[in-house]
Design an enzyme around this catalytic site. Structure first.
Site, PDB file in Angstrom:
ATOM      1  N   ASN A 155      34.052  48.465  46.139  1.00 36.03           N
ATOM      2  CA  ASN A 155      34.033  47.145  46.767  1.00 36.03           C
ATOM      3  C   ASN A 155      35.480  46.766  47.072  1.00 36.03           C
ATOM      4  O   ASN A 155      36.241  46.463  46.154  1.00 36.03           O
ATOM      5  CB  ASN A 155      33.378  46.163  45.777  1.00 36.03           C
ATOM      6  N   TRP A 156      35.833  46.794  48.345  1.00 36.10           N
ATOM      7  CA  TRP A 156      37.237  46.541  48.708  1.00 36.10           C
ATOM      8  C   TRP A 156      37.568  45.052  48.744  1.00 36.10           C
ATOM      9  O   TRP A 156      38.710  44.669  48.981  1.00 36.10           O
ATOM     10  CB  TRP A 156      37.564  47.183  50.057  1.00 36.10           C
ATOM     11  N   LYS A 157      36.582  44.208  48.578  1.00 36.38           N
ATOM     12  CA  LYS A 157      36.780  42.748  48.581  1.00 36.38           C
ATOM     13  C   LYS A 157      37.592  42.323  49.811  1.00 36.38           C
ATOM     14  O   LYS A 157      37.440  42.920  50.869  1.00 36.38           O
ATOM     15  CB  LYS A 157      37.440  42.308  47.275  1.00 36.38           C
ATOM     16  N   HIS A 178      27.369  39.123  44.482  1.00 45.26           N
ATOM     17  CA  HIS A 178      28.541  39.388  43.639  1.00 45.26           C
ATOM     18  C   HIS A 178      28.975  38.083  42.954  1.00 45.26           C
ATOM     19  O   HIS A 178      28.886  37.012  43.555  1.00 45.26           O
ATOM     20  CB  HIS A 178      29.671  39.954  44.506  1.00 45.26           C
ATOM     21  N   GLU A 214      31.747  36.793  42.500  1.00 48.14           N
ATOM     22  CA  GLU A 214      32.753  36.024  43.244  1.00 48.14           C
ATOM     23  C   GLU A 214      32.087  35.180  44.331  1.00 48.14           C
ATOM     24  O   GLU A 214      32.567  34.106  44.676  1.00 48.14           O
ATOM     25  CB  GLU A 214      33.798  36.983  43.846  1.00 48.14           C
ATOM     26  N   GLU A 218      27.428  43.525  36.081  1.00 43.74           N
ATOM     27  CA  GLU A 218      28.856  43.216  36.106  1.00 43.74           C
ATOM     28  C   GLU A 218      29.131  41.980  35.259  1.00 43.74           C
ATOM     29  O   GLU A 218      29.039  40.848  35.760  1.00 43.74           O
ATOM     30  CB  GLU A 218      29.315  42.945  37.541  1.00 43.74           C
ATOM     31  N   GLY A 256      37.972  42.471  37.243  1.00 40.97           N
ATOM     32  CA  GLY A 256      39.363  42.245  37.638  1.00 40.97           C
ATOM     33  C   GLY A 256      40.263  41.797  36.493  1.00 40.97           C
ATOM     34  O   GLY A 256      41.387  41.357  36.723  1.00 40.97           O
ATOM     35  N   SER A 310      36.351  46.439  35.801  1.00 42.44           N
ATOM     36  CA  SER A 310      37.524  47.193  35.357  1.00 42.44           C
ATOM     37  C   SER A 310      37.243  48.672  35.084  1.00 42.44           C
ATOM     38  O   SER A 310      37.750  49.241  34.119  1.00 42.44           O
ATOM     39  CB  SER A 310      38.159  46.509  34.128  1.00 42.44           C
ATOM     40  N   GLY A 326      36.001  47.752  41.866  1.00 38.40           N
ATOM     41  CA  GLY A 326      36.808  46.882  42.716  1.00 38.40           C
ATOM     42  C   GLY A 326      38.221  47.430  42.832  1.00 38.40           C
ATOM     43  O   GLY A 326      38.501  48.333  43.614  1.00 38.40           O
ATOM     44  N   GLY A 327      39.117  46.911  42.003  1.00 43.62           N
ATOM     45  CA  GLY A 327      40.549  47.247  42.067  1.00 43.62           C
ATOM     46  C   GLY A 327      40.836  48.734  42.209  1.00 43.62           C
ATOM     47  O   GLY A 327      41.637  49.143  43.071  1.00 43.62           O
TER      48      GLY A 327
HETATM   49  P1  PGA Z   1      37.011  45.421  39.261  1.00 46.56           P
HETATM   50  O1  PGA Z   1      35.892  44.722  40.171  1.00 46.56           O
HETATM   51  O2  PGA Z   1      36.692  46.896  39.238  1.00 46.56           O
HETATM   52  O3  PGA Z   1      38.313  45.121  39.957  1.00 46.56           O
HETATM   53  O4  PGA Z   1      36.922  44.804  37.911  1.00 46.56           O
HETATM   54  C1  PGA Z   1      34.550  45.093  40.086  1.00 46.56           C
HETATM   55  C2  PGA Z   1      33.732  44.300  41.070  1.00 46.56           C
HETATM   56  O5  PGA Z   1      34.094  43.145  41.345  1.00 46.56           O
HETATM   57  O6  PGA Z   1      32.727  44.787  41.608  1.00 46.56           O
END
Ligand code: PGA
Length: 253
Positions: free
Chosen positions: A11-13, A97, A99, A169, A175, A215, A236-237
């Site tokens: 997920n590149w956000k 998600h 977020e 998640e 994150g 993470s 994500g990251g």
């Molecule tokens: P993260 O994000 O790997 O940066 O913790 C995961 C996600 O939001 O899907």
């Protein structure tokens, strides 16, 4: 476990312009072109979908959207329809998600509509669920997951389940660098599988994939994947660098 092929999704956000996304997709493609035992997906921002699709088309990497709106078309400024994602080359879409719930007011009700719309357009939804730190500390994790599953999946049939993926998640692990322990992850995944099996039947055991997100890094993926109910990861990251994402995809090397 037989039919549950490992699935690693990135997920590149809200990162990467068109040219930056193209560079990352090119690098990743080189690093994972020989991997065939793992399904791989990347979800760039909407503005980079077309560019990235041209690069990964015909490869072992699939494309996903990070969100959609449930209507087919209309006066909905700023929104993206399921068929727009399909025509941009997407086969998957991330829905709900945390977020989006936190910053954009998404609720289980809107998420449920989005899942239905994705399935109707032959997009495979990845439904994100998970508890906050406060909920975990007050022992409400499993009831929070139950409520999210019940509301987000209302109206779905066992046939719909084939194309669904769940991403567990925990909000406190996204994150933050704080990964849930393997036992916490396995506990939540086996709970989710049990609930969905009650609701949708035996297929859930055979083919419903449950990913962990929060993470995930090359250093912890192997341990997570060794748990019986962990079928992959939503990253994500660590998906923003080709080497670290490839390291996660190649967890079995
Ligand atoms: P993260 O994000 O790997 O940066 O913790 C995961 C996600 O939001 O899907």
């Amino acid at each position: 476990m037989a039919d549950r092929k490992p699935f690693i999704a990135g997920n590149w956000k809200m990162y990467k312009t068109g040219p930056e996304a193209a560079e990352l997709a090119e690098e990743l493609k080189k690093l994972v072109c020989d991997v065939n035992g793992v399904d791989i997906m990347i979800a760039p921002p909407f503005t980079a979908l077309g560019t990235v699709y041209e690069i990964i088309k015909g490869s072992n990497i699939q494309l996903g959207g990070q969100n959609l709106f449930w209507k087919t078309e209309g006066a909905y400024t700023g929104e993206i329809s399921p068929s727009m994602l399909r025509s941009a080359g997407c086969s998957y879409v991330i829905i709900g998600h945390s977020e989006r719930r936190q910053h954009f007011g998404e609720t289980d009700e809107t998420i449920s509509k989005k899942i239905r719309a994705a399935l109707d357009a032959e997009l495979k939804p990845i439904l994100c669920i998970g508890e906050s730190l406060e909920e975990r500390e007050s022992n409400q994790t499993y009831s929070v997951l139950d409520n999210q599953l019940e509301r987000c999946l209302q109206g779905l049939t066992s046939d719909d389940i084939h194309n669904l993926t769940i991403a567990y998640e925990p909000v406190w692990a996204i994150g933050t660098g704080k990964t849930a322990t393997r036992d916490q992850v396995q506990g939540a995944h086996s709970h989710i599988r049990k609930r969905l099996k009650e609701k949708f039947g035996i297929l859930v055991e055979k083919s419903l994939r449950i990913l962990y997100g929060g993470s995930v890094k090359p250093e912890n993926i192997k341990g997570l994947m060794s748990m019986p109910d962990v079928d992959g990861a939503l990253v994500g990251g660590a998906s923003l660098k080709a080497e670290s994402f490839a390291g996660i995809i190649r967890f079995n090397d």
